[in-house]
Scaffold this motif. Structure first.
Motif, short mmCIF file in Angstrom:
data_model
loop_
_atom_site.label_atom_id
_atom_site.label_comp_id
_atom_site.label_asym_id
_atom_site.label_seq_id
_atom_site.Cartn_x
_atom_site.Cartn_y
_atom_site.Cartn_z
N LEU A 1 1.07 -0.87 -0.45
CA LEU A 1 0.14 0.04 -0.43
C LEU A 1 1.28 1.07 -0.14
N SER A 2 2.02 1.44 0.57
CA SER A 2 3.07 2.52 0.65
C SER A 2 3.36 2.22 -0.21
N ASP A 3 3.75 1.51 -0.96
CA ASP A 3 4.13 1.52 -2.68
C ASP A 3 3.23 2.59 -3.81
N PHE A 4 2.08 1.64 -3.34
CA PHE A 4 0.96 2.86 -4.38
C PHE A 4 0.39 4.67 -3.98
N VAL A 5 1.10 4.52 -2.31
CA VAL A 5 1.10 5.50 -1.72
C VAL A 5 2.28 6.96 -2.88
N LEU A 6 3.04 6.39 -2.13
CA LEU A 6 4.68 7.22 -2.15
C LEU A 6 3.88 6.93 -3.93
N ILE A 7 3.96 6.55 -4.78
CA ILE A 7 4.48 6.77 -6.39
C ILE A 7 3.27 7.76 -6.89
N GLY A 8 1.86 7.58 -6.23
CA GLY A 8 0.95 8.50 -6.05
C GLY A 8 1.51 10.10 -5.84
N ALA A 9 2.27 10.31 -4.17
CA ALA A 9 2.36 11.04 -4.64
C ALA A 9 3.15 11.94 -5.40
N VAL A 10 4.38 10.82 -6.15
CA VAL A 10 5.67 11.87 -6.65
C VAL A 10 4.48 12.05 -8.04
N ALA A 11 3.86 11.46 -8.18
CA ALA A 11 3.25 11.45 -9.02
C ALA A 11 2.03 12.58 -9.64
N LEU A 12 1.89 13.25 -8.29
CA LEU A 12 0.65 13.67 -7.85
C LEU A 12 2.11 15.72 -7.47
N GLY A 13 3.28 15.93 -7.27
CA GLY A 13 4.39 16.36 -7.19
C GLY A 13 4.50 16.70 -5.89
N LEU A 14 4.90 15.36 -4.45
CA LEU A 14 5.35 15.64 -3.47
C LEU A 14 6.60 15.10 -3.71
N PHE B 1 3.39 0.07 6.79
CA PHE B 1 3.33 0.77 6.12
C PHE B 1 3.48 2.34 6.34
N LEU B 2 3.68 2.27 7.95
CA LEU B 2 4.33 4.13 8.48
C LEU B 2 5.88 3.89 7.87
N VAL B 3 6.58 2.79 7.77
CA VAL B 3 8.21 3.01 8.25
C VAL B 3 8.40 3.38 6.41
N ALA B 4 8.14 3.10 5.41
CA ALA B 4 8.04 3.54 4.56
C ALA B 4 6.77 4.78 3.97
N VAL B 5 5.52 5.53 4.40
CA VAL B 5 5.46 6.76 4.19
C VAL B 5 6.24 7.60 5.11
N THR B 6 7.20 7.22 5.98
CA THR B 6 7.68 8.04 6.96
C THR B 6 9.05 8.72 6.37
N ASN B 7 9.34 7.47 5.03
CA ASN B 7 10.88 7.90 4.71
C ASN B 7 10.49 9.02 3.98
N PRO B 8 12.00 9.64 3.85
CA PRO B 8 11.43 11.23 2.37
C PRO B 8 12.90 10.50 1.39
N LYS B 9 13.88 8.70 1.87
CA LYS B 9 14.56 8.69 0.79
C LYS B 9 13.49 8.32 -0.85
N GLY B 10 12.20 7.85 -0.07
CA GLY B 10 11.48 7.15 -0.95
C GLY B 10 10.62 8.12 -2.00
N TYR B 11 10.48 8.78 -1.25
CA TYR B 11 9.62 10.43 -2.42
C TYR B 11 10.95 9.62 -3.06
N LEU B 12 11.44 10.85 -2.64
CA LEU B 12 13.14 11.60 -3.89
C LEU B 12 14.05 9.89 -4.91
N PHE B 13 13.91 8.79 -4.13
CA PHE B 13 14.22 8.06 -5.21
C PHE B 13 13.20 7.50 -6.00
#
Length: 210
Positions: free
Chosen positions: A48-61, A119-131
């Protein structure tokens, strides 16, 4: 999006996911402490965090975190604090070769708790968003609709993530039965120490632009 592009994406994704990180360490730990079946909710949380991170990136977060020192720091310290908490909990564990005993001792073996941890470990990791911000655009065709492309990449990445975490959880569930109680204790200690090391690396992590 062609098959060659998806294959290249999948290969890079496997390499990136298989490299030990917080979510795969949790999968290994969950498999050893609770068994393979009870580790599945954690895998679902990470997916689920994968979808949240990729969705956030698609939206510009992802771009926002790359540009804003303030928001990057907020997310970074939230992630580091949570990893530290999980690491300390594992270091304080008594170790158990009995699955039901391990659940009772930990007090946090419910499916919901296991799900939320990953879920929380992944969505609170800024490296994921930047990656994902740097990684995904390499496979996106700019002159084609982007939402379907991001959706396809998210599904492929999440499926690969599940398979890799399943392998780690299976390894943990099998390895713990070959260990004596002291060995199980040291497996918890090793994973706890690794999570603390990751928390430390995250605390000192800086944006590429800074």
């Amino acid at each position: 999006m062609g098959e060659v592009t998806l294959l290249a994406f999948a290969i890079v994704a496997v390499i990136g996911i298989a490299t030990p990180g917080p979510t795969v360490l949790l999968a290994l730990t969950n498999g050893s402490r609770y068994g393979l079946g009870r580790a599945v909710p954690g895998m679902a949380g990470a997916m689920l965090s994968d979808f949240v991170l990729i969705g956030a990136v698609a939206l510009g977060l992802g771009a926002l975190l790359a540009a804003s020192e303030f928001w990057f720091t907020i997310v970074k310290w939230l992630g580091a604090a949570y990893l530290t908490f999980l690491g300390i909990m594992l270091l304080r564990s008594k170790g158990s070769l009995d699955v039901t005993e391990g659940i009772a001792a930990s007090g946090s073996g419910s499916a919901r708790s296991i799900f939320l941890k990953s879920f929380l470990v992944a969505v609170t990791n800024p490296k994921g968003y930047l990656f994902f911000s740097a990684f995904l655009p390499q496979f996106i065709t700019s002159d084609a609709p982007q939402v379907p492309q991001y959706a396809i990449l998210a599904i492929v990445f999440a499926l690969i993530d599940f398979m890799v975490m399943f392998a780690y959880a299976l390894l943990g569930s099998r390895a713990v039965h070959l260990l004596k109680r002291k060995g199980a204790l040291w497996l918890d200690r090793a994973c706890g120490g690794a999570l603390l090391a990751l928390a430390g690396s995250l605390a000192f992590y800086r944006r590429a632009a800074s």
